[in-house]
Design a protein around this motif. Structure first.
Motif, PDB file in Angstrom:
ATOM      1  N   GLU A  68     -73.045  69.386  27.094  1.00 26.54           N
ATOM      2  CA  GLU A  68     -74.172  70.039  27.783  1.00 26.54           C
ATOM      3  C   GLU A  68     -74.383  71.448  27.232  1.00 26.54           C
ATOM      4  OE1 GLU A  68     -73.056  69.958  31.906  1.00 26.54           O
ATOM      5  OE2 GLU A  68     -73.381  67.791  32.081  1.00 26.54           O
ATOM      6  N   LEU A  69     -73.303  72.187  27.069  1.00 25.81           N
ATOM      7  CA  LEU A  69     -73.399  73.557  26.556  1.00 25.81           C
ATOM      8  C   LEU A  69     -73.849  73.573  25.095  1.00 25.81           C
ATOM      9  CD1 LEU A  69     -70.169  74.969  28.211  1.00 25.81           C
ATOM     10  CD2 LEU A  69     -72.533  75.651  28.742  1.00 25.81           C
ATOM     11  N   ASN A  71     -75.840  71.648  23.749  1.00 22.38           N
ATOM     12  CA  ASN A  71     -77.279  71.395  23.722  1.00 22.38           C
ATOM     13  C   ASN A  71     -78.104  72.534  24.303  1.00 22.38           C
ATOM     14  OD1 ASN A  71     -77.069  68.869  22.456  1.00 22.38           O
ATOM     15  ND2 ASN A  71     -76.563  67.897  24.398  1.00 22.38           N
ATOM     16  N   LYS A  72     -77.439  73.643  24.635  1.00 20.25           N
ATOM     17  CA  LYS A  72     -78.117  74.850  25.118  1.00 20.25           C
ATOM     18  C   LYS A  72     -77.658  76.032  24.264  1.00 20.25           C
ATOM     19  CE  LYS A  72     -78.214  73.158  29.853  1.00 20.25           C
ATOM     20  NZ  LYS A  72     -77.757  73.381  31.227  1.00 20.25           N
ATOM     21  N   PRO A  73     -78.065  76.058  23.002  1.00 23.71           N
ATOM     22  CA  PRO A  73     -77.534  77.060  22.066  1.00 23.71           C
ATOM     23  C   PRO A  73     -77.832  78.509  22.442  1.00 23.71           C
ATOM     24  CG  PRO A  73     -79.354  75.849  21.081  1.00 23.71           C
ATOM     25  CD  PRO A  73     -79.051  75.188  22.388  1.00 23.71           C
ATOM     26  N   GLU A  74     -78.795  78.734  23.325  1.00 25.61           N
ATOM     27  CA  GLU A  74     -79.159  80.098  23.703  1.00 25.61           C
ATOM     28  C   GLU A  74     -78.228  80.689  24.767  1.00 25.61           C
ATOM     29  OE1 GLU A  74     -80.930  77.353  26.620  1.00 25.61           O
ATOM     30  OE2 GLU A  74     -80.916  77.323  24.437  1.00 25.61           O
ATOM     31  N   GLU A  75     -77.413  79.851  25.394  1.00 26.80           N
ATOM     32  CA  GLU A  75     -76.523  80.331  26.449  1.00 26.80           C
ATOM     33  C   GLU A  75     -75.292  81.031  25.883  1.00 26.80           C
ATOM     34  OE1 GLU A  75     -75.559  78.086  29.834  1.00 26.80           O
ATOM     35  OE2 GLU A  75     -77.534  77.160  29.988  1.00 26.80           O
ATOM     36  N   ALA A  82     -63.836  79.856  28.500  1.00 24.36           N
ATOM     37  CA  ALA A  82     -63.086  79.623  29.735  1.00 24.36           C
ATOM     38  C   ALA A  82     -62.512  78.213  29.758  1.00 24.36           C
ATOM     39  CB  ALA A  82     -63.987  79.855  30.947  1.00 24.36           C
ATOM     40  N   LEU A  83     -63.290  77.249  29.327  1.00 22.45           N
ATOM     41  CA  LEU A  83     -62.834  75.861  29.296  1.00 22.45           C
ATOM     42  C   LEU A  83     -61.641  75.711  28.351  1.00 22.45           C
ATOM     43  CD1 LEU A  83     -65.099  72.803  29.335  1.00 22.45           C
ATOM     44  CD2 LEU A  83     -63.240  72.887  27.704  1.00 22.45           C
ATOM     45  N   ILE A  84     -61.735  76.313  27.185  1.00 25.75           N
ATOM     46  CA  ILE A  84     -60.639  76.218  26.210  1.00 25.75           C
ATOM     47  C   ILE A  84     -59.420  76.994  26.698  1.00 25.75           C
ATOM     48  CG2 ILE A  84     -59.929  76.820  23.854  1.00 25.75           C
ATOM     49  CD1 ILE A  84     -61.724  74.264  24.138  1.00 25.75           C
ATOM     50  N   ASP A  85     -59.632  78.114  27.358  1.00 24.11           N
ATOM     51  CA  ASP A  85     -58.506  78.866  27.928  1.00 24.11           C
ATOM     52  C   ASP A  85     -57.767  78.025  28.967  1.00 24.11           C
ATOM     53  OD1 ASP A  85     -58.972  81.075  26.343  1.00 24.11           O
ATOM     54  OD2 ASP A  85     -60.039  82.207  27.899  1.00 24.11           O
ATOM     55  N   ARG A  86     -58.523  77.297  29.810  1.00 26.35           N
ATOM     56  CA  ARG A  86     -57.895  76.412  30.799  1.00 26.35           C
ATOM     57  C   ARG A  86     -57.096  75.310  30.102  1.00 26.35           C
ATOM     58  NH1 ARG A  86     -62.922  76.454  33.186  1.00 26.35           N
ATOM     59  NH2 ARG A  86     -63.268  74.280  32.659  1.00 26.35           N
ATOM     60  N   GLN A  87     -57.669  74.765  29.047  1.00 30.99           N
ATOM     61  CA  GLN A  87     -56.988  73.709  28.305  1.00 30.99           C
ATOM     62  C   GLN A  87     -55.706  74.252  27.682  1.00 30.99           C
ATOM     63  OE1 GLN A  87     -57.667  70.638  28.500  1.00 30.99           O
ATOM     64  NE2 GLN A  87     -56.289  69.819  26.971  1.00 30.99           N
TER      65      GLN A  87
END
Length: 129
Positions: A68-69, A71-75, A82-87
């Motif tokens: 999802e992210l 596909n939203k290159p402007e974000e 944060a997701l990778i830090d959690r992983q």
């Protein structure tokens, strides 16, 4: 390409491809008049992305979020970080658990000689306590 070809090319089973499609990890393929799925090179690239994420042990829900992210290159990429830090935190925790497991198994292995009988086996006694 049809699903069988995509399966051979990607290394994923047909069932996995269908599951990933159902879960929204792959774009919906075009369909033939006979309702067969037709996949493009884009689907192969999507599968490669998922495969790379899975090789990092990223859960499917997080992979879906990454797609999802993506596909939203402007974000902002702070969500990705944060997701990778959690992983990474999860991986570090598992490493601690695996090191403790390794220590326990080594201790068990040293508690028993291979020339004894089961009756006096230190490993069995350790597992039984």
């Amino acid at each position: 390409m049809k699903i069988g070809e995509l399966s051979k090319t990607s290394g994923y089973s047909v069932q996995t491809i269908r599951y990933y499609e159902k879960e929204g990890l792959l774009s919906n393929p075009d369909r033939t008049e006979g309702n067969f799925r037709l996949y493009s090179n884009k689907a192969f690239k999507e599968l490669e992305f998922v495969k790379h994420c899975r090789s990092l042990d990223i859960p499917l829900n997080d992979i879906k979020r990454l797609i999802e992210l993506k596909n939203k290159p402007e974000e902002s990429c702070s969500s990705v970080n944060a997701l990778i830090d959690r992983q990474l935190t999860l991986v570090n925790q598992r490493m601690k658990e695996l090191n403790a497991l390794k220590k326990e198994l080594k201790l068990m292995a040293s508690s028993c000689g291979s020339d004894g009988t089961i009756e006096v086996c230190g490993i069995i006694k350790s597992l039984d306590s």
